[in-house]
Design a protein around this motif. Structure first.
Motif, PDB file in Angstrom:
ATOM      1  N   ALA A   9       0.831  -1.199   0.000  1.00  0.00           N
ATOM      2  CA  ALA A   9       0.000   0.000   0.000  1.00  0.00           C
ATOM      3  C   ALA A   9       0.869   1.255   0.000  1.00  0.00           C
ATOM      4  O   ALA A   9       0.595   2.223  -0.730  1.00  0.00           O
ATOM      5  N   CYS A  10       1.952   1.253   0.805  1.00  0.00           N
ATOM      6  CA  CYS A  10       2.880   2.390   0.821  1.00  0.00           C
ATOM      7  C   CYS A  10       3.530   2.576  -0.555  1.00  0.00           C
ATOM      8  O   CYS A  10       3.672   3.704  -1.046  1.00  0.00           O
ATOM      9  N   ALA A  11       3.929   1.463  -1.178  1.00  0.00           N
ATOM     10  CA  ALA A  11       4.553   1.542  -2.494  1.00  0.00           C
ATOM     11  C   ALA A  11       3.583   2.106  -3.524  1.00  0.00           C
ATOM     12  O   ALA A  11       3.956   2.930  -4.379  1.00  0.00           O
ATOM     13  N   ALA A  12       2.313   1.692  -3.445  1.00  0.00           N
ATOM     14  CA  ALA A  12       1.314   2.187  -4.389  1.00  0.00           C
ATOM     15  C   ALA A  12       1.049   3.675  -4.183  1.00  0.00           C
ATOM     16  O   ALA A  12       0.777   4.413  -5.142  1.00  0.00           O
ATOM     17  N   PHE A  13       1.114   4.144  -2.936  1.00  0.00           N
ATOM     18  CA  PHE A  13       0.966   5.576  -2.673  1.00  0.00           C
ATOM     19  C   PHE A  13       2.100   6.358  -3.342  1.00  0.00           C
ATOM     20  O   PHE A  13       1.890   7.457  -3.862  1.00  0.00           O
ATOM     21  N   GLU A  14       3.310   5.772  -3.326  1.00  0.00           N
ATOM     22  CA  GLU A  14       4.469   6.466  -3.897  1.00  0.00           C
ATOM     23  C   GLU A  14       4.444   6.470  -5.423  1.00  0.00           C
ATOM     24  O   GLU A  14       4.867   7.441  -6.054  1.00  0.00           O
ATOM     25  N   ALA A  15       3.940   5.400  -6.021  1.00  0.00           N
ATOM     26  CA  ALA A  15       3.808   5.310  -7.482  1.00  0.00           C
ATOM     27  C   ALA A  15       2.970   4.074  -7.773  1.00  0.00           C
ATOM     28  O   ALA A  15       3.084   3.060  -7.062  1.00  0.00           O
ATOM     29  N   PRO A  16       2.097   4.094  -8.795  1.00  0.00           N
ATOM     30  CA  PRO A  16       1.255   2.927  -9.087  1.00  0.00           C
ATOM     31  C   PRO A  16       2.080   1.655  -9.232  1.00  0.00           C
ATOM     32  O   PRO A  16       3.164   1.659  -9.833  1.00  0.00           O
ATOM     33  N   GLN A  64      -7.580  -1.283  -9.581  1.00  0.00           N
ATOM     34  CA  GLN A  64      -6.828  -1.849 -10.693  1.00  0.00           C
ATOM     35  C   GLN A  64      -7.229  -1.173 -11.996  1.00  0.00           C
ATOM     36  O   GLN A  64      -8.412  -1.028 -12.309  1.00  0.00           O
ATOM     37  N   ARG A  65      -6.218  -0.756 -12.755  1.00  0.00           N
ATOM     38  CA  ARG A  65      -6.397  -0.178 -14.076  1.00  0.00           C
ATOM     39  C   ARG A  65      -5.447  -0.894 -15.020  1.00  0.00           C
ATOM     40  O   ARG A  65      -4.548  -1.619 -14.582  1.00  0.00           O
ATOM     41  N   PRO A  66      -5.607  -0.685 -16.333  1.00  0.00           N
ATOM     42  CA  PRO A  66      -4.712  -1.376 -17.280  1.00  0.00           C
ATOM     43  C   PRO A  66      -3.229  -1.096 -17.024  1.00  0.00           C
ATOM     44  O   PRO A  66      -2.385  -1.941 -17.311  1.00  0.00           O
ATOM     45  N   THR A  67      -2.899   0.075 -16.478  1.00  0.00           N
ATOM     46  CA  THR A  67      -1.490   0.425 -16.260  1.00  0.00           C
ATOM     47  C   THR A  67      -0.975   0.010 -14.889  1.00  0.00           C
ATOM     48  O   THR A  67       0.201   0.240 -14.586  1.00  0.00           O
ATOM     49  N   GLY A  68      -1.814  -0.572 -14.054  1.00  0.00           N
ATOM     50  CA  GLY A  68      -1.339  -1.008 -12.748  1.00  0.00           C
ATOM     51  C   GLY A  68      -2.365  -0.821 -11.660  1.00  0.00           C
ATOM     52  O   GLY A  68      -3.556  -0.648 -11.923  1.00  0.00           O
ATOM     53  N   TRP A  69      -1.887  -0.839 -10.423  1.00  0.00           N
ATOM     54  CA  TRP A  69      -2.755  -0.709  -9.250  1.00  0.00           C
ATOM     55  C   TRP A  69      -2.493   0.650  -8.586  1.00  0.00           C
ATOM     56  O   TRP A  69      -1.339   0.994  -8.293  1.00  0.00           O
ATOM     57  N   TYR A  70      -3.558   1.401  -8.348  1.00  0.00           N
ATOM     58  CA  TYR A  70      -3.444   2.771  -7.854  1.00  0.00           C
ATOM     59  C   TYR A  70      -4.006   2.876  -6.435  1.00  0.00           C
ATOM     60  O   TYR A  70      -5.055   2.286  -6.127  1.00  0.00           O
ATOM     61  N   TRP A  71      -3.338   3.659  -5.598  1.00  0.00           N
ATOM     62  CA  TRP A  71      -3.816   3.946  -4.251  1.00  0.00           C
ATOM     63  C   TRP A  71      -5.045   4.851  -4.348  1.00  0.00           C
ATOM     64  O   TRP A  71      -5.034   5.849  -5.064  1.00  0.00           O
ATOM     65  N   ARG A  72      -6.096   4.521  -3.614  1.00  0.00           N
ATOM     66  CA  ARG A  72      -7.376   5.188  -3.802  1.00  0.00           C
ATOM     67  C   ARG A  72      -7.617   6.358  -2.849  1.00  0.00           C
ATOM     68  O   ARG A  72      -8.579   7.110  -3.038  1.00  0.00           O
ATOM     69  N   HIS A  73      -6.806   6.507  -1.844  1.00  0.00           N
ATOM     70  CA  HIS A  73      -7.124   7.489  -0.817  1.00  0.00           C
ATOM     71  C   HIS A  73      -6.193   8.708  -0.897  1.00  0.00           C
ATOM     72  O   HIS A  73      -5.083   8.623  -1.421  1.00  0.00           O
ATOM     73  N   ARG A  74      -6.643   9.807  -0.357  1.00  0.00           N
ATOM     74  CA  ARG A  74      -5.840  11.020  -0.361  1.00  0.00           C
ATOM     75  C   ARG A  74      -4.678  10.906   0.623  1.00  0.00           C
ATOM     76  O   ARG A  74      -3.553  11.287   0.317  1.00  0.00           O
ATOM     77  N   GLU A  75      -4.970  10.402   1.840  1.00  0.00           N
ATOM     78  CA  GLU A  75      -3.920  10.295   2.845  1.00  0.00           C
ATOM     79  C   GLU A  75      -3.089   9.031   2.597  1.00  0.00           C
ATOM     80  O   GLU A  75      -3.571   8.063   2.006  1.00  0.00           O
TER      81      GLU A  75
END
Length: 790
Positions: A470-477, A505-516
């Protein structure tokens, strides 16, 4: 020749008596000789090596100005491997000059390439500050070393990001500050040539597993910015350092383990406090508090805390610079207070030469104590393992170790703090009334003839892996290619995060969904620290980690700070604050908890006829429900008071064994005695597990029952005290026969009749060590060992 970093304790006055003479005087204090074994660790000459041809002349000259005329062989070997681009771990003894092994290639690269940068990671702020002094003292143009941690003023942080080429920080700051702000660090990361990981053997268990993924996140960002830094790791002597360093970094790592530095001889004594007469009270007054040594259970031997305090007072009175390592914060306070009192009774004012040092002090207090120690204002210091690492303490004449520190690696790290520039030194291990300590002082081969443990960590722990992803996804998808970097279980963890709504999940990867950004506790201490505040003044006294607050800061608990005792008025878990008032009661407090356990799944098992050995996931529910007040002078229980604290739930990994009721009956264990037999075996097994794994008995828990609802048989559980497990239960399962054999021997060889803290009593038993049956515990373990394959 280099033996340690630049900041060392000044030589001061005459070093006092020789170690052998000092030990002789200490042994003569009592009627019975408390020493069970003396090991002579011989002095060793150094093996120098020529400077590597690639080391620039100005760097050699800078080291020469600091007294380093040539490297030792292991330093030159590790430095050359790193300079040639190979990831390397140098695992040698305390004061062997490991810092030169990474400073040499890192600084040579910075001098050769004016754009290159270096990142240095230490487990403590004090160690990073110590290394900053060492690098700055070389006065190399253009290096611009700087510490970047929680104490760094905000005005300086921007300058460090833009201009420092040798940044010293810690994994917590890398996790909370550098990686989430990677855009601001892009220039530094793009040019990163080396990542130095100092004292890497400290990264074990849950903390080590988290740091392993923080390093993978760092590698991921470096790859995005186009750099591939070389990792150079430094470790105390440890078992299989190459494998441990590889698991930590996710990279192939070459180990350098032959220590070529000179070493002064060490006289190492194993010291067992004497037996007390029946029903005798403590021989030395103790400040009112819960000691952390728990010597107020059935008193069998003199407390290791009191024994260490007297030894510290005696060595300081002899003019011997001494560091006493104590396992708990409160224990360090007790040892310092008792030593000060004894010294002042002998020579008024001499007690001022002794102090306590521990985590939880305010920054200003820690810095002043470090300064006083470095300048010789203090002769004796009682410290937790906060000073096992950090400020370079090489130069002390004696080290007292109050209780086995949990691993042989820590034992030798602490003992290695003694030695004045290669001169003879004394180290003393004072045994606590504990199964493991008692076993070790009577089996010296388990210390002096055994290899140092391998570091245990488990990056695949789902309770670590998912939050780190989750931390890695916050830093970049996250991309599919990233999942290989994070290892086994990464895809499953990502799928769970998607199902929980944390990732999209999107075609380019997994994205963090929250602002914080995700809140992740690297050290697994059970939440944010709790502040201890004096009610009448609002003064902040210190902090206690969240995981310990229920036991140490409940309403009515006694809290000790720099020799002054306080009683807790209120614990506010929501605001993370405990209000206290100064008071000197004649009682101590001891929290009691209840535990329930259910089996979730079985990973592996051994069917050994009437005995089964299992490894799997369990759910543990525990709650601190009351506390006892006990007289300081006698240990008498005054009363038991209820507490209303929330229950804590833990899913973790456990090892457990079952026995058939018939096998116990055949072994002579009567049905009515089965609970006491299993309970005693459980306590002793927990106490001996640190022989097999790099853990402390406080890292693990246990439960035993004559019939468990999930196994439908007499069962003993031992579990990791961290969410998802820390690798200790797996180690116990893999070495079950050796572990339980040592447990059985420790119980059988104890001289008590019916069980004591040295064999089957536990300092943290929620049932008040009742029921316990020592002879039946031996019979239980005989059944297990007779059927379990080697």
């Amino acid at each position: 020749m280099e033996s340690s970093s630049a900041a060392t304790v000044s030589a001061g006055p005459s070093p006092g008596p020789a170690p052998a003479d000092l030990l002789r005087r200490l042994r003569a204090r009592g009627a019975a000789d408390p020493v069970t074994h003396v090991e002579r660790v011989p002095a060793r000459p150094g093996v120098p090596a020529p400077w590597p041809s690639w080391a620039p002349p100005e760097l050699r000259a800078a080291f020469a100005r600091r007294g380093v005329v040539a490297p030792w062989q292991h330093q030159a070997q590790a430095a050359t491997l790193a300079y040639e681009g190979e990831h390397v771990v140098v695992a040698t003894g305390t004061a062997s000059g490991k810092s030169l092994a990474y400073q040499l290639p890192a600084l040579a690269t910075l001098l050769a390439d004016p754009r290159a940068t270096v990142l240095y990671l230490a487990p403590t702020k004090a160690l990073a500050a110590d290394q900053l002094r060492a690098v700055a003292a070389l006065e190399l143009e253009g290096v611009r070393p700087a510490c970047y941690d929680g104490d760094t003023p905000r005005a300086e942080r921007e300058w460090i990001r833009r201009h420092s080429r040798f940044v010293l920080t810690n994994p917590d700051m890398l996790h909370h500050g550098v990686l989430p702000g990677h855009a601001q660090w892009s220039g530094f990361l793009r040019r990163l040539a080396y990542v130095v990981i100092d004292e890497c053997h400290t990264y074990r268990g849950v903390f080590g597993s988290h740091v392993a993924h923080v390093l993978r996140r760092l590698r991921r960002q470096c790859d995005r910015f186009g750099s591939t830094p070389v990792f150079v790791l430094a470790s105390a002597t440890s078992g299989d350092p190459s494998t441990a360093a590889g698991r930590l970094t996710g990279l192939p790592v070459t180990a350098v383990t032959e220590d070529a530095s000179p070493r002064g001889g060490v006289t190492f004594a194993l010291w067992e406090p004497p037996l007390l007469p029946p029903d005798s009270g403590p021989s030395t007054p103790v400040p009112p508090q819960s000691t952390g040594d728990h010597d107020d259970l059935q008193q069998v031997r003199r407390s290791a805390l009191r024994e260490t305090a007297d030894l510290l007072a005696d060595t300081v009175a002899e003019g011997v610079r001494t560091l006493a390592f104590v396992r708990s914060r409160k224990g360090a306070e007790v040892v310092a207070a008792n030593a000060r009192r004894a010294l002042d009774d002998a020579v008024p004012g001499l007690g001022d030469r002794v102090a306590a040092y521990r985590g939880g002090y305010l920054r200003e207090e820690r810095r002043e104590l470090e300064r006083a120690l470095l300048h010789g204002d203090l002769l004796g210091l009682a410290s937790t393992n906060a000073l096992e690492l950090g400020v370079d303490l090489v130069g002390l004449d004696a080290v007292l170790i109050c209780g086995y520190p949990g691993t042989r690696a820590s034992l030798w790290q602490q003992a290695g703090r003694a030695g004045r520039s290669g001169q003879e030194a004394l180290a003393v291990l004072v045994a606590r009334d504990d199964p493991l300590d008692t076993y070790l002082v009577h089996h010296p081969e388990a210390i002096f003839g055994a290899p140092v443990e391998a570091t245990v960590l488990d990056p695949a722990n789902p309770y670590v892996l998912a939050p780190q992803l989750a931390c890695a996804a916050f830093e970049a998808p996250l991309t599919p290619a990233d999942l290989a970097l994070f290892g086994d279980g990464a895809k499953e963890a990502v799928d769970q995060l998607v199902a929980a709504g944390a990732l999209r999940q999107r075609p380019t990867g997994w994205y963090w969904r929250h602002r914080e950004r995700p809140e992740v506790d690297l050290r697994g201490e059970g939440g944010a620290p709790v502040c201890v505040v004096e009610s009448s003044t609002g003064r902040l006294l210190g902090t206690v980690d969240g995981g310990s607050s229920h036991f140490l800061l409940h309403s009515g608990a006694v809290y000790l700070h720099q020799g002054v005792s306080y009683v807790v008025d209120e614990l506010d878990l929501v605001d993370g604050c405990a209000l206290v008032h100064a008071e000197e009661p004649d009682w101590s407090t001891h929290a009691r908890d209840v535990t329930d356990l259910s089996v979730v799944s079985v990973r592996s098992y051994v069917d050994a006829g009437p005995v089964g050995m299992f490894l799997g996931e369990v759910d543990v529910t525990s709650q601190v429900v009351s506390y006892q007040r006990r007289r300081i002078a006698t240990g008498e229980v005054i009363d038991t008071r209820p507490l209303d604290l929330p229950a804590r739930e833990l899913r973790t990994v456990a090892v457990w064994f079952t026995l058939s009721p018939q096998s116990l009956t055949l072994a002579g264990v009567q049905p009515a005695d089965v609970p006491g037999a299993l309970h005693a075996a459980e306590h002793a097994a927990i106490g001996l597990l640190p022989l097999m794994a790099t853990c402390d008995r406080w890292d693990i828990g246990g439960l035993s029952t004559a019939v468990h609802q999930d196994t439908e048989a007499p069962t003993v559980f031992v579990y990791d005290g961290h969410p998802g497990g820390a690798g200790f239960a797996e180690r116990a399962y893999g070495t079950a026969s050796a572990w339980l054999r040592a447990t059985r021997d420790a119980i059988a060889e104890c001289g008590c009749e019916s069980g004591c803290p040295s064999c089957v009593q536990s300092p943290k038993c929620g049932n008040g060590n009742n029921p316990l049956s020592k002879p039946d515990a031996i019979r239980v373990l005989d059944v297990v060992l007779a059927n379990l394959p080697e």
